[in-house]
Enzyme design. Structure first.
Site, mmCIF file in Angstrom:
data_model
loop_
_atom_site.group_PDB
_atom_site.id
_atom_site.type_symbol
_atom_site.label_atom_id
_atom_site.label_comp_id
_atom_site.label_asym_id
_atom_site.label_seq_id
_atom_site.Cartn_x
_atom_site.Cartn_y
_atom_site.Cartn_z
ATOM 1 N N GLU A 1 -1.514 1.487 -11.732
ATOM 2 C CA GLU A 1 -2.152 1.958 -10.504
ATOM 3 C C GLU A 1 -3.446 2.692 -10.838
ATOM 4 O OE1 GLU A 1 -3.032 1.548 -7.648
ATOM 5 O OE2 GLU A 1 -1.229 2.004 -6.469
ATOM 6 N N HIS B 1 5.965 -2.734 -6.670
ATOM 7 C CA HIS B 1 7.228 -2.102 -7.069
ATOM 8 C C HIS B 1 8.016 -1.588 -5.859
ATOM 9 C CE1 HIS B 1 5.697 1.918 -6.120
ATOM 10 N NE2 HIS B 1 4.549 1.529 -6.661
#
Length: 231
Positions: A90, A12
């Protein structure tokens, strides 16, 4: 004949916490203007390379969703299927989620039993996971077995679905440690992937049974896009 199945896995764009040097696991902050600019470069670069994506996936975190939205603006694929897969989130840093990177990785973790007597440059992902669980006072951190299972099966299910549908390319937006963990699980004999840049692309192929990491942390698509947008 089926096409080759290939995953283009993007880290990202740069966020507020990335900029401030805070551990951003399951906590979330939006992309900064600089981070958005980098993903606009990436989107323009992928568009310039004419990569035909059949499907798109991101984690369920806001920063990956925002990243995917920007990329899609450039690709101009109105009908591409897009799903969110929470397994490619994550890592969770437990009670240290949102804390400063320096305090977590350079201060507290090196004092844990999991790190004792080990070279910090050669720690395994299992060591890191054990250390995080050791310091997590909230009980939110995941054991290594759970981390590796959710990450591998998350990417495997994406690849398998694409492969059984005739192959092709999938665009995926995920996170730095998650992508590095997946690369390790695919090729455990290789050195641990480190320091994946925001907006980098890791390319992984799948033959229906096994994965191959073809390139990790490519920045060329951002560079191509930067030149294209500067014209």
């Amino acid at each position: 004949m089926s096409e080759k199945t290939t995953l283009y896995i993007v880290r990202h764009g740069k966020t507020m916490f990335n900029t401030l040097g805070r551990a951003q696991g399951w906590s979330d902050t939006p992309l900064t203007p600089f981070g958005e600019e980098g993903i606009h470069e990436l989107g323009a670069g992928l568009k310039a390379e004419n990569i035909p994506f059949k499907a798109a996936f991101s984690s369920d975190s806001g920063r990956t969703i925002q990243t995917m939205d920007i990329i899609m603006e450039h690709l101009e694929y109105p009908n591409i299927p897009y799903l969110r897969e929470k397994r490619i989130r994550e890592w969770c840093f437990g009670s240290m989620d949102g804390g400063f990177d320096g305090e977590l990785f350079d201060g507290i973790l090196p004092r844990t039993d999991a790190y004792k007597g080990k070279d910090l440059d050669n720690l395994s992902f299992e060591d890191i996971a054990r250390g995080i669980m050791e310091i997590d006072t909230a009980g939110w951190a995941e054991p290594w077995e759970k981390i590796k299972d959710r990450i591998y099966t998350g990417f495997e299910d994406i690849a398998h679905k694409l492969h059984t549908d005739g192959g092709g390319n999938a665009l995926i937006v995920s996170h730095g440690m998650t992508i590095a963990t997946f690369c390790h699980l695919v090729h455990p004999e290789n050195p641990r992937v480190r320091g994946l840049d925001n907006g980098s692309v890791t390319i992984v192929s799948y033959d229906g049974e096994q994965f191959t990491v073809e390139n990790a942390g490519l920045m060329k698509y951002r560079e191509i896009g930067r030149k294209r947008l500067a014209k």
